[in-house]
Write an enzyme that holds these catalytic residues in place. Structure first.
Site, PDB file in Angstrom:
ATOM      1  N   GLU A 136      -1.390  10.278 -39.180  1.00 26.49           N
ATOM      2  CA  GLU A 136      -0.142  11.038 -39.189  1.00 26.49           C
ATOM      3  C   GLU A 136       1.053  10.137 -39.496  1.00 26.49           C
ATOM      4  OE1 GLU A 136      -0.270  14.003 -39.437  1.00 26.49           O
ATOM      5  OE2 GLU A 136      -2.004  14.775 -38.358  1.00 26.49           O
ATOM      6  N   HIS A 191      -9.041  16.153 -38.362  1.00 29.67           N
ATOM      7  CA  HIS A 191      -8.277  16.105 -37.108  1.00 29.67           C
ATOM      8  C   HIS A 191      -8.518  17.381 -36.296  1.00 29.67           C
ATOM      9  CE1 HIS A 191      -5.089  13.306 -39.166  1.00 29.67           C
ATOM     10  NE2 HIS A 191      -6.290  12.770 -39.106  1.00 29.67           N
ATOM     11  N   HIS A 250       1.081   9.992 -43.167  1.00 35.03           N
ATOM     12  CA  HIS A 250       1.561  11.254 -43.721  1.00 35.03           C
ATOM     13  C   HIS A 250       3.084  11.350 -43.610  1.00 35.03           C
ATOM     14  CE1 HIS A 250      -2.648  13.041 -42.583  1.00 35.03           C
ATOM     15  NE2 HIS A 250      -2.708  12.187 -43.592  1.00 35.03           N
ATOM     16  N   GLU A 272       5.411  15.731 -38.174  1.00 33.07           N
ATOM     17  CA  GLU A 272       4.403  14.676 -38.073  1.00 33.07           C
ATOM     18  C   GLU A 272       4.954  13.390 -37.469  1.00 33.07           C
ATOM     19  OE1 GLU A 272       1.144  15.416 -41.299  1.00 33.07           O
ATOM     20  OE2 GLU A 272       3.084  15.299 -42.310  1.00 33.07           O
ATOM     21  N   TYR A 298     -10.156  17.573 -32.503  1.00 29.19           N
ATOM     22  CA  TYR A 298      -9.519  18.155 -31.323  1.00 29.19           C
ATOM     23  C   TYR A 298     -10.317  19.343 -30.797  1.00 29.19           C
ATOM     24  CZ  TYR A 298      -5.399  15.273 -32.176  1.00 29.19           C
ATOM     25  OH  TYR A 298      -4.535  14.213 -32.343  1.00 29.19           O
ATOM     26  N   ASP A 328      -2.550  21.002 -36.392  1.00 31.33           N
ATOM     27  CA  ASP A 328      -3.139  20.491 -37.628  1.00 31.33           C
ATOM     28  C   ASP A 328      -3.415  21.619 -38.615  1.00 31.33           C
ATOM     29  OD1 ASP A 328      -3.295  17.626 -37.356  1.00 31.33           O
ATOM     30  OD2 ASP A 328      -4.728  17.947 -35.759  1.00 31.33           O
ATOM     31  N   GLU A 344      -6.566  16.530 -42.338  1.00 33.53           N
ATOM     32  CA  GLU A 344      -6.100  17.481 -41.327  1.00 33.53           C
ATOM     33  C   GLU A 344      -7.264  18.336 -40.831  1.00 33.53           C
ATOM     34  OE1 GLU A 344      -3.315  17.181 -40.005  1.00 33.53           O
ATOM     35  OE2 GLU A 344      -1.962  16.280 -41.476  1.00 33.53           O
TER      36      GLU A 344
END
EC number: 1.17.4.1
Length: 341
Positions: A214, A121, A217, A180, A125, A87, A118
């Site tokens: 994603e 994201h 995107h 992506e 994570y 990301d 992003e």
């Protein structure tokens, strides 16, 4: 990892200076009037799908993590390590290249919002790794996966090479559509396999939110590509897609085999090819793998199940009323996920 200067300093390739999306606009600093309604609609969809890491409850996951096998822990932690790094790579491409390439305000608005997502994201994570991994040395290794884990380094290098590439916007746009649309597909699918088994509800819920982001995107990349006046020779598109398929297949079927969590590697390979075929069709090419979806349960989630994404979402995913002005909006571009190409 190299410098971005060589890529940023390139001259436009022949024909790019005449691309409306890439031509300097006198009004590029003001949003209205909207020139591309299809791009604006995509931006409003992105805006409607905003969420934060605080919405994800990990309390059950912490308990279930301890009950997982060592193989399952190894697989999940390395998948999260890849995602946490990737990301940031996508974000760097947007900030360093695509926002400089594209001159249309509504497209820049989408990229600006994508950068924000992003970041969320990456936070999600990183939070998952921070929550699950208690050993400080192992945590440090996973947070530095681009340098410490070879199979992740290979995927990262492919992405970074495209950020630094002097090639045309069209080439780099297709490459990051693959990042992506293909590079994430096997990992998303593997985490959804855990959901099918009733495991790790917080992880799998965040995976659902992120995979849908994603997917949007990737759709946006395909939309911009469809609006380019000078597109790539089909052979070049196939070459880029095939490279991405090979790298993703090696990653999730060999280097970090999905059979660690009880999945069939041959079926996973077929699934990656199915996803690649779908991307090729969206980019205006013919299917090359002729692969069918081997995982029928993926029909309802992630990349294949976006048809009702903005109308229906578990946990009130869509922000109230943001989409109301688009109900009768532009229909020039519509991405479908039907399997009959």
């Amino acid at each position: 990892m190299g410098s971005l200067k060589e890529g940023q300093g390139r001259d436009m390739e022949e024909g790019e200076s005449e691309e409306p999306l890439l031509m300097a606009q006198n009004q590029r600093f003001t949003m209205f009037p909207i020139r591309y309604k299809s791009i604006w609609e995509m931006y409003k969809k992105a805006e409607a799908s905003f969420w934060t890491a605080e919405e994800v409850d990990l309390s059950t996951d912490v308990q279930q993590w301890e009950a997982l096998t060592d193989s399952e822990k190894h697989f999940i932690s390395h998948i999260l390590a890849f995602f946490a790094a990737s990301d940031g790579i996508v974000l760097e491409n947007l900030a360093a290249r695509f926002l400089n390439d594209v001159q249309v305000p509504e497209a820049r608005a989408f990229y600006g919002f994508q950068i924000a997502m992003e970041n969320i994201h990456s936070e999600m994570y990183s939070l998952l790794l921070e929550t699950f991994i208690k050993d400080s040395k192992e945590k440090d290794r996973l947070f530095n996966a681009i340098e410490t884990i070879p199979c992740i380094s290979k995927k990262a290098k492919w992405c970074l090479d495209w950020i630094q590439s002097p090639m045309s916007f069209a080439v780099r746009l297709v490459a990051f559509a693959c990042v992506e649309g293909i590079f994430f597909s096997g990992s998303f699918c593997a985490i959804f396999w855990l959901k099918k088994r009733g495991l790790m509800p917080g992880l799998t819920f965040s995976n659902e939110l992120i995979s849908r982001d994603e997917g949007l995107h990737c759709d946006f990349a395909c939309l911009l590509y469809s609006l380019l006046q000078k597109q790539l020779p089909l052979e070049k598109v196939y070459q880029i897609v095939h490279e991405a398929v090979e790298i993703e297949t090696e990653f999730v079927c060999k280097a970090l085999p999905c059979d660690l969590i009880g999945m069939n590697s041959n079926l996973m390979s077929q699934y990656i090819q199915f996803v690649a075929d779908r991307l090729l069709v969206t980019l205006g090419c013919e299917r090359t793998y002729k692969a069918e979806n081997p995982f029928d349960w993926m029909e309802f989630i992630s990349l294949q199940g976006k048809t009702n994404f903005f109308e229906k979402r578990v946990g009130e995913y869509q922000k109230a009323s943001v989409m109301s002005n688009l109900q009768n909006g532009n229909q020039n571009y519509e991405f479908t996920t039907e399997e009959d190409f």
